[in-house]
Design a protein around this motif. Structure first.
Motif, PDB file in Angstrom:
ATOM      1  N   UNK A  52       0.877  -1.161   0.000  1.00 46.70           N
ATOM      2  CA  UNK A  52       0.000   0.000   0.000  1.00 46.70           C
ATOM      3  C   UNK A  52       0.919   1.218   0.000  1.00 46.70           C
ATOM      4  N   UNK A  53       0.469   2.295  -0.659  1.00 45.87           N
ATOM      5  CA  UNK A  53       1.334   3.453  -0.882  1.00 45.87           C
ATOM      6  C   UNK A  53       0.689   4.734  -0.353  1.00 45.87           C
ATOM      7  N   UNK A  84      -3.905   1.749  -3.387  1.00 39.71           N
ATOM      8  CA  UNK A  84      -3.578   0.343  -3.595  1.00 39.71           C
ATOM      9  C   UNK A  84      -4.800  -0.306  -4.247  1.00 39.71           C
ATOM     10  N   UNK A  85      -4.724  -1.573  -4.543  1.00 41.28           N
ATOM     11  CA  UNK A  85      -5.909  -2.356  -4.900  1.00 41.28           C
ATOM     12  C   UNK A  85      -6.401  -2.896  -3.557  1.00 41.28           C
ATOM     13  N   UNK A  90      -6.039  -6.601   0.915  1.00 41.97           N
ATOM     14  CA  UNK A  90      -6.635  -7.231   2.097  1.00 41.97           C
ATOM     15  C   UNK A  90      -6.612  -8.747   1.996  1.00 41.97           C
ATOM     16  N   UNK A  91      -6.895  -9.267   0.804  1.00 36.32           N
ATOM     17  CA  UNK A  91      -6.993 -10.721   0.630  1.00 36.32           C
ATOM     18  C   UNK A  91      -5.660 -11.387   0.300  1.00 36.32           C
ATOM     19  N   UNK A  92      -4.633 -10.583  -0.008  1.00 36.04           N
ATOM     20  CA  UNK A  92      -3.336 -11.150  -0.385  1.00 36.04           C
ATOM     21  C   UNK A  92      -3.404 -11.876  -1.718  1.00 36.04           C
ATOM     22  N   UNK A 111       4.289  -2.978   3.316  1.00 41.06           N
ATOM     23  CA  UNK A 111       3.900  -4.302   2.820  1.00 41.06           C
ATOM     24  C   UNK A 111       2.773  -4.851   3.686  1.00 41.06           C
ATOM     25  N   UNK A 112       2.112  -5.858   3.184  1.00 40.81           N
ATOM     26  CA  UNK A 112       1.032  -6.496   3.946  1.00 40.81           C
ATOM     27  C   UNK A 112       1.560  -6.998   5.285  1.00 40.81           C
ATOM     28  N   UNK A 113       2.727  -7.629   5.259  1.00 39.11           N
ATOM     29  CA  UNK A 113       3.310  -8.171   6.489  1.00 39.11           C
ATOM     30  C   UNK A 113       3.576  -7.064   7.504  1.00 39.11           C
ATOM     31  N   UNK A 114       4.196  -5.962   7.043  1.00 37.94           N
ATOM     32  CA  UNK A 114       4.488  -4.835   7.935  1.00 37.94           C
ATOM     33  C   UNK A 114       3.195  -4.188   8.432  1.00 37.94           C
ATOM     34  N   UNK A 115       2.187  -4.154   7.578  1.00 32.45           N
ATOM     35  CA  UNK A 115       0.891  -3.582   7.930  1.00 32.45           C
ATOM     36  C   UNK A 115       0.273  -4.353   9.103  1.00 32.45           C
TER      37      UNK A 115
END
Length: 195
Positions: A52-53, A84-85, A90-92, A111-115
């Motif tokens: 995400x940006x 982001x999309x 959310x769903x990866x 990143x998703x992980x950092x989020x």
């Protein structure tokens, strides 16, 4: 980065009152700062969406390629906006959209992980992102309302009045794509206004 810190403090202090500097530093530590060249893609359609940006300076757009090969712009992001999309993030899953810089742009990326880790370490960010996503959803609802309610000319003039900062910065062909017009039709609308 200072603008990012101010942005977070401003929004988070709505929930917490005065936010400790250490909390802001913890939040910021989860993001990576990048500079993106004009026309560079930072997310490709068909690829895993795990980022995400946040725009520090510049402008990004989100788009997809239609079956006829044309590009359909669906979203823009300028300073202090997220992009982001959302569904794929959310769903990866695989993204349906590409994200491209319209001009040289400084961004923060998470990143998703950092989020996920950020939300665990700083629960107040749950409230912050809930507000971000609620605003994005509301904007999407109103965009649909305007698409159904306004004539094509009214749609452009409403957009021009509501978001003058976009009209100044975004090339006409991308503005036309976002509004669902051909660039030629948008030129005609603009000529009528000044004649």
């Amino acid at each position: 980065m200072d603008n990012f810190k101010k942005h977070f403090k401003k929004h988070l202090e709505k929930f917490l009152g005065k936010l400790p500097t250490t909390e802001v530093e913890i939040i910021v530590s989860y993001f990576e700062q990048l500079t993106v060249k004009k026309k560079e893609c930072i997310q490709e359609s068909g690829m895993l969406c795990d980022k995400m940006f946040f725009v520090l300076r510049g402008c990004l757009r989100s788009y997809y390629v239609k079956t006829n090969g044309g590009e359909q712009t669906i979203d823009f992001a300028i300073e202090n906006w997220w992009i982001t999309d959302n569904k794929a993030f959310e769903e990866g899953t695989i993204s349906s959209f590409s994200i491209q810089a319209i001009e040289a742009t400084d961004i923060l990326m998470i990143t998703t992980r950092q989020f996920v880790l950020l939300l665990e370490e700083s629960p107040i960010m749950e409230k912050y992102f809930r507000c971000v996503f609620q605003r994005a959803y509301a904007a999407a609802q109103y965009r649909l309302k305007y698409l159904y309610e306004f004539s094509r000319e009214e749609l452009y003039f409403h957009f021009e009045e509501s978001y003058p900062e976009f009209v100044q910065r975004i090339p006409q062909y991308l503005m036309a794509s976002y509004l669902g017009f051909s660039p030629e039709y948008l030129s005609e609308i603009k000529k009528k206004k000044f004649s």
